[in-house]
Design a protein around this motif. Structure first.
Motif, PDB file in Angstrom:
ATOM      1  N   VAL A  89       0.854  -1.194   0.000  1.00  0.00           N
ATOM      2  CA  VAL A  89       0.000   0.000   0.000  1.00  0.00           C
ATOM      3  C   VAL A  89       0.883   1.235   0.000  1.00  0.00           C
ATOM      4  CG1 VAL A  89      -1.810   1.281   1.213  1.00  0.00           C
ATOM      5  CG2 VAL A  89      -1.794  -1.223   1.294  1.00  0.00           C
ATOM      6  N   GLU A  90       0.553   2.161  -0.898  1.00  0.00           N
ATOM      7  CA  GLU A  90       1.312   3.405  -0.988  1.00  0.00           C
ATOM      8  C   GLU A  90       0.353   4.573  -1.177  1.00  0.00           C
ATOM      9  OE1 GLU A  90       4.996   5.344  -3.543  1.00  0.00           O
ATOM     10  OE2 GLU A  90       4.266   3.351  -4.039  1.00  0.00           O
TER      11      GLU A  90
ATOM     12  N   THR B 120       0.703  12.336   1.406  1.00  0.00           N
ATOM     13  CA  THR B 120       1.701  12.164   2.469  1.00  0.00           C
ATOM     14  C   THR B 120       2.341  13.480   2.894  1.00  0.00           C
ATOM     15  OG1 THR B 120       3.448  11.600   0.878  1.00  0.00           O
ATOM     16  CG2 THR B 120       2.207   9.772   1.880  1.00  0.00           C
TER      17      THR B 120
ATOM     18  N   CYS C  42       3.301   8.950   5.723  1.00  0.00           N
ATOM     19  CA  CYS C  42       2.979   7.523   5.751  1.00  0.00           C
ATOM     20  C   CYS C  42       3.809   6.835   4.676  1.00  0.00           C
ATOM     21  CB  CYS C  42       1.484   7.302   5.506  1.00  0.00           C
ATOM     22  SG  CYS C  42       0.970   5.590   5.702  1.00  0.00           S
TER      23      CYS C  42
ATOM     24  N   PRO D   8       5.372   3.883   2.298  1.00  0.00           N
ATOM     25  CA  PRO D   8       4.809   2.689   1.668  1.00  0.00           C
ATOM     26  C   PRO D   8       4.986   1.495   2.601  1.00  0.00           C
ATOM     27  CG  PRO D   8       6.185   3.892   0.122  1.00  0.00           C
ATOM     28  CD  PRO D   8       6.387   4.516   1.472  1.00  0.00           C
ATOM     29  N   GLN D   9       4.038   0.592   2.586  1.00  0.00           N
ATOM     30  CA  GLN D   9       4.101  -0.533   3.516  1.00  0.00           C
ATOM     31  C   GLN D   9       3.471  -1.787   2.953  1.00  0.00           C
ATOM     32  OE1 GLN D   9       1.378   0.413   6.930  1.00  0.00           O
ATOM     33  NE2 GLN D   9       1.155   2.308   5.793  1.00  0.00           N
ATOM     34  N   GLU D  10       3.918  -2.898   3.479  1.00  0.00           N
ATOM     35  CA  GLU D  10       3.304  -4.186   3.162  1.00  0.00           C
ATOM     36  C   GLU D  10       2.376  -4.542   4.313  1.00  0.00           C
ATOM     37  OE1 GLU D  10       5.753  -7.050   0.402  1.00  0.00           O
ATOM     38  OE2 GLU D  10       6.816  -6.634   2.274  1.00  0.00           O
ATOM     39  N   VAL D  11       1.163  -4.957   3.976  1.00  0.00           N
ATOM     40  CA  VAL D  11       0.187  -5.292   5.001  1.00  0.00           C
ATOM     41  C   VAL D  11      -0.426  -6.654   4.704  1.00  0.00           C
ATOM     42  CG1 VAL D  11      -0.363  -2.888   5.539  1.00  0.00           C
ATOM     43  CG2 VAL D  11      -1.687  -4.079   3.798  1.00  0.00           C
TER      44      VAL D  11
ATOM     45  N   ALA E 231      -6.727  -3.842   3.780  1.00  0.00           N
ATOM     46  CA  ALA E 231      -5.416  -3.260   3.475  1.00  0.00           C
ATOM     47  C   ALA E 231      -5.382  -1.787   3.848  1.00  0.00           C
ATOM     48  CB  ALA E 231      -5.093  -3.442   1.993  1.00  0.00           C
TER      49      ALA E 231
ATOM     50  N   ARG F 197      -5.377  -1.459   7.700  1.00  0.00           N
ATOM     51  CA  ARG F 197      -4.067  -1.818   8.266  1.00  0.00           C
ATOM     52  C   ARG F 197      -3.059  -0.689   8.028  1.00  0.00           C
ATOM     53  NH1 ARG F 197      -6.012  -5.866  10.346  1.00  0.00           N
ATOM     54  NH2 ARG F 197      -5.953  -8.023   9.703  1.00  0.00           N
ATOM     55  N   SER F 198      -3.131  -0.072   6.865  1.00  0.00           N
ATOM     56  CA  SER F 198      -2.199   1.030   6.597  1.00  0.00           C
ATOM     57  C   SER F 198      -2.536   2.245   7.451  1.00  0.00           C
ATOM     58  CB  SER F 198      -2.199   1.390   5.116  1.00  0.00           C
ATOM     59  OG  SER F 198      -3.445   1.916   4.720  1.00  0.00           O
TER      60      SER F 198
ATOM     61  N   ALA G  66      -0.698   2.738  10.815  1.00  0.00           N
ATOM     62  CA  ALA G  66       0.601   3.423  10.829  1.00  0.00           C
ATOM     63  C   ALA G  66       0.442   4.944  10.776  1.00  0.00           C
ATOM     64  CB  ALA G  66       1.458   2.952   9.655  1.00  0.00           C
TER      65      ALA G  66
END
Length: 89
Positions: free
Chosen positions: A4-5, A11, A16, A18-21, A29, A32-33, A36
């Motif tokens: 997820v970006e 931003t 925030c 980019p992250q893997e969820v 998704a 979960r993002s 953060a």
């Protein structure tokens, strides 16, 4: 895991990375993002939990058509990109 970006236009207001969820649906998704960066939720979703009018969400470079239907299934490796949509007239 889904990736997820959030675009820089978002931003710059709420940092925030980019992250893997771990998520089975687009809704999961996004939520979960938001863990953060909780304030990002209010930039992306409205009070009913739908994508805001001036935000666009893409899954694997394809824009979602229905702003209220976020239970789209995701598979490992899917990429979600959230951008601030350009509007005007």
């Amino acid at each position: 895991m889904a990736f997820v970006e959030f675009a820089p236009a978002l931003t710059r207001h709420v940092p925030c990375a980019p992250q893997e969820v771990q998520a089975g649906t687009l809704r999961e998704a996004l939520h979960r993002s938001f863990e953060a960066a909780p304030a990002m939720r209010y930039y992306v979703l409205d009070e009913q939990g739908c994508v805001r009018k001036h935000v666009a969400v893409f899954v694997n470079a394809r824009m979602i058509a229905d702003r209220s239907r976020l239970d789209l299934p995701l598979e490992a490796g899917d990429k979600v990109m959230v951008i601030q949509a350009l509007t005007g007239g």
